[in-house]
Design a protein around this motif. Structure first.
Motif, short mmCIF file in Angstrom:
data_model
loop_
_atom_site.label_atom_id
_atom_site.label_comp_id
_atom_site.label_asym_id
_atom_site.label_seq_id
_atom_site.Cartn_x
_atom_site.Cartn_y
_atom_site.Cartn_z
N SER A 60 46.59 11.82 113.23
CA SER A 60 47.28 13.02 113.70
C SER A 60 47.89 12.78 115.07
O SER A 60 47.34 12.05 115.90
N GLU A 106 37.83 14.05 113.55
CA GLU A 106 38.61 14.39 112.38
C GLU A 106 38.63 15.91 112.24
O GLU A 106 37.62 16.58 112.40
N VAL A 120 42.87 20.73 106.89
CA VAL A 120 43.94 19.81 106.50
C VAL A 120 45.22 20.60 106.34
O VAL A 120 45.23 21.69 105.75
N THR A 152 48.69 21.26 104.57
CA THR A 152 49.31 20.96 103.28
C THR A 152 50.82 20.76 103.41
O THR A 152 51.48 20.45 102.44
N GLN A 155 53.16 18.17 108.40
CA GLN A 155 52.33 17.21 109.14
C GLN A 155 53.11 16.49 110.23
O GLN A 155 52.52 16.02 111.20
N THR A 162 47.38 25.60 105.29
CA THR A 162 46.19 24.95 105.83
C THR A 162 45.04 25.14 104.86
O THR A 162 44.90 26.20 104.26
N ALA A 190 38.79 21.19 104.96
CA ALA A 190 38.80 19.75 104.63
C ALA A 190 37.55 19.28 103.92
O ALA A 190 37.55 18.21 103.33
#
Length: 795
Positions: free
Chosen positions: A424, A489, A493, A495, A498, A787, A790
């Protein structure tokens, strides 16, 4: 010449290939390798018609069978070959099926069609741009004169498409300025990958995803602001945005974006064409970028580092050590001194690689960077003295442990540096070549720092640890009491989006709506704490939200209905589409429950597949019916017809789910309208709601997240994409204890109870801002979208 004729009369082919290097067999090819000193030989088994790419550039495809004395049935013996550019014009009319060809200066790439055509897993790519040469030995030799008359191919100007003119499904050439990138990293497959977002004066933007089996053959991008030239990228649509991927024959040039830097291409292949037109294009993009866009991030030196910030550092590696299986320590310097007290990472002397004299002499200037997770492989492979750019280092202030608090009162919090796991924000480590302009500037900084610091020996704290024969082992020193483990991390996540750079919450709050952002923050609070209250009923027509009626309210309404039914004294009856049964309910107040079984076309009617209409029931009885029968519809009698109850009572209970209608938007019809469904035997909730004139209410999650990234808190709603976020159906969670427990575990993961918020996980989220209300009552709200959580596999 790019195309040359070989004649059988001149002897064996091998003797005519002087200076072409060694012959390599098909099964010895390696992905991503550069074959400038080898040649490959084959017989054209299939030749396809040439065609034009979106750039107007031609491409020719053919399949080569390996030219060996032994026949082979292996798929490795046939390989797809692509020829690009002006070389196609030379080859198309000359090469014929059955000809033997020899290829030099070719590139090896993965074949996307190997599983379909059964040929080699790799494919060959040749272009005049890369200096490729094709030698042909024809069966007849009749084309000899035509080939000899061909003149040497000169440089050509390629066609480049502005980024705002791109369309999906075409292969193009583009120029652009790097606005975001990720250093090469290992993809989930066998390839390496880099992602790049470029912009240009057309105000267009393009996100590019480039793969190659050899990381050295990916675009050599060193920093934001570099100028890139990409040949042969395929444009496709992904998540409603255009995206470029590397197509066959892809090549890249990269240039330093600084105005004063020399125009020296960094190429992904050993040979390339670069004309005066290209030079003017690079100069034009440099001027535009420096004058019109803020893509250049000023380089951060250690002397300029701010607490809690993230920065890119250009530095030299002095020493390194493996801390544990998922962490590596890098000691680096850039010639400036960090103004904050630094936390030194204690390591066993035997684990440290580096010259102890140099470490001692630079102790005032070096900093410890802890590298985690997927970056440890690169860190382990680094050579001492290498020049690096480490992207997205986290400068974190930490409080001393209890036993050291008294010692650190005068110094204040210590700063430590982490390169967290993941990719990221472009996170990663890049090795810079010594001829890089940034390295030349770094060398000057290092040299100017040495005279006054190389003999500095005042602070021996680090060396005392390194030279202590009785010091603790590395495993002991990386205990929770000594150093916080810093896996970073994200707990969520994205979707989509990014490639968008992150925005601080302070900046989000300062900007006007509507707008979309990517943020990185911690969930410090959420409402409602009682998670069952987070499920609401939503009307998609009038866009209103309401609470799920509670049992007490439903029970009171059902009692009113029972009283009204008793007062009317309606008689039970049968109809064409249902059969009526009366059940006597005992107790002090004897009453009748009327149950009507809907007739279906099924040969066998079982309770769990039956639809019943019930009248004069209590809440407890309604629960029992819903457990025994597939579909239950509460009704009441008025004169000679059946009607629905008040819509605060569910109009349908099916498979344990209670379905409600909107009182404002519904136009209830007589229950007899259900007869139309018996012909098709379709009893889905949507179909039942439609024929009964009910605007069906949907179960949704509605939660308010309080997010904080250190720049300030922000409240954001999670609702219309909450099911996707949690991976749980709102309608299912109401009736499933298992899903209720899962939802609780997810929220405890995102916002752990009973611990300091400093230990909360980071969340990467997409936010969108919007206005609510009118006039002076208008206010800005925020919503989480695109979003997901995760850790589904761990919950």
């Amino acid at each position: 010449m790019p195309l040359q004729q070989l004649r059988e009369s001149d002897g064996p082919i091998e003797t005519q290939l002087s200076g072409c290097g060694e012959w390599i067999e098909y099964d010895k090819l390696r992905l991503g390798s550069a074959y400038v000193d080898k040649y490959i030989k084959g017989i054209i088994s299939v030749k396809y018609p040439s065609h034009e790419l979106g750039t107007g550039e031609k491409v020719l495809k053919m399949a080569l069978e390996e030219s060996t004395s032994q026949p082979s049935t292996s798929s490795q013996a046939s390989i797809n070959t692509f020829i690009f550019g002006k070389l196609v014009g030379d080859c198309d009319s000359i090469l014929k099926q059955g000809d033997t060809v020899v290829l030099t200066n070719f590139q090896v790439c993965k074949s996307p069609s190997a599983s379909k055509d059964g040929r080699h897993a790799f494919q060959l790519e040749l272009s005049d741009e890369t200096g490729a040469t094709v030698f042909v030995c024809s069966k007849t030799g009749q084309e000899s004169a035509a080939i000899i008359r061909k003149s040497k191919v000169g440089m050509q100007d390629y066609t480049y498409v502005p980024l705002n003119m791109l369309k999906g499904g075409v292969t193009v050439n583009v120029y652009g300025v790097v606005k975001f990138f990720k250093p090469p990293y290992r993809s989930k497959g066998t390839d390496y990958c880099t992602t790049v977002t470029i912009v240009d004066p057309s105000e267009g933007k393009l996100h590019c995803v480039i793969f190659n089996g050899n990381a050295d053959l990916l675009p050599k991008i060193y920093k934001i602001g570099d100028v890139v030239r990409f040949h042969r990228v395929k444009i496709q649509e992904f998540n409603q945005e255009l995206q470029a991927i590397s197509a066959p024959g892809f090549s890249a040039l990269t240039f330093d974006g600084a105005l004063e830097a020399p125009i020296q291409p960094r190429a992904s292949s050993r040979t390339y064409h670069f004309t005066s037109t290209d030079q003017r294009k690079v100069e034009e993009l440099r001027r535009w970028a420096n004058a019109n866009i803020s893509v250049f991030k000023s380089a951060t030196k250690l002397s300029e580092v701010k607490p809690a910030g993230y920065f890119d550092l250009t530095c030299q590696l002095v020493a390194k050590a493996v801390v544990d299986r998922s962490a590596v320590l890098l000691k680096v310097w850039d010639g400036t001194k960090c103004p904050h007290p630094l936390k030194q990472v204690p390591v066993d002397r035997s684990a440290l690689e580096g010259d102890l004299g140099e470490i001692r002499g630079l102790s005032q200037l070096t900093v410890d960077v802890l590298v985690y997770d997927n970056h440890t492989g690169v860190a382990n492979s680094l050579k001492l003295g290498t020049y690096l750019r480490i992207h997205n280092i986290h400068a974190k202030l930490v409080t001393a442990s209890t036993e050291k608090q008294n010692e650190s009162l005068d110094r204040g919090p210590e700063m430590e540096f982490h390169l967290h796991g993941g990719t990221s924000y472009g996170r990663g480590i890049m090795v810079l070549p010594t001829d890089c302009r940034d390295v030349q500037q770094l060398k000057q900084s290092l040299e100017s720092a040495l005279p006054s610091n190389q003999d500095s020996m005042e602070d021996l704290a680090l060396m005392e640890i390194l030279n202590s024969s009785s010091g603790p082992s590395a495993a002991q020193e990386i205990s929770p009491d000594c150093m916080e483990r810093c896996h970073q991390e994200s707990a969520t996540v994205l979707t989509a989006h990014q490639h968008i750079s992150a925005t601080s919450l302070k900046e989000v709050l300062d900007q006007t709506a509507p707008c979309k952002y990517r943020i990185r923050a911690k969930l410090v609070n959420y409402e409602p704490k009682a998670l069952y209250q987070s499920v609401k009923l939503y009307c998609p027509k009038c866009r209103t939200m309401q609470e799920i009626p509670d049992d007490d309210d439903i029970d009171a309404l059902l009692q009113d209905v029972c009283s009204a039914d008793a007062a009317t004294g309606s008689q039970p009856h049968d109809a064409e589409w249902y059969e009526t049964t009366i059940w006597e309910q005992g107790g002090q107040r004897r009453r009748q429950i009327i149950v009507r079984f809907v007739k279906t076309n099924r040969l066998q009617r079982t309770p769990e597949r039956s639809t019943i209409l019930v009248e004069s029931v209590s809440l407890n009885e309604l629960y029992r019916f819903s457990e025994q029968f597939g579909s239950v519809i509460p009704t009441t009698s008025r004169t000679d017809r059946l009607i629905l109850n008040d819509l605060s009572i569910p109009f349908l209970i099916q498979d344990g789910k209670w379905h409600y209608g909107c009182r404002q938007c519904s136009d209830p019809q007589p229950v007899s309208a259900l007869q139309s469904l018996t012909r098709e035997d379709s009893w889905e909730p949507s179909a039942i709601a439609k024929v009964l004139g009910i605007q069906w209410l949907h179960y949704v999650f509605v939660m308010k997240f309080t997010l904080d990234d250190g720049t300030g808190p922000l409240d954001a709603f999670l609702w219309d994409e909450a099911e996707r976020f949690f991976g749980i159906s709102a309608a299912e969670v109401v009736i499933s204890e298992v899903l209720q427990e899962k939802l609780t575990r997810i929220m405890n993961t995102l916002c752990p109870p009973r611990i300091n918020p400093e230990g909360f996980p980071w969340l990467e989220c997409c936010l969108k801002s919007y206005y609510v209300g009118e006039g002076l009552e208008q206010k800005t709200c925020y919503q989480v979208f695109d979003t997901t959580f995760a850790g589904f596999e761990d919950i």
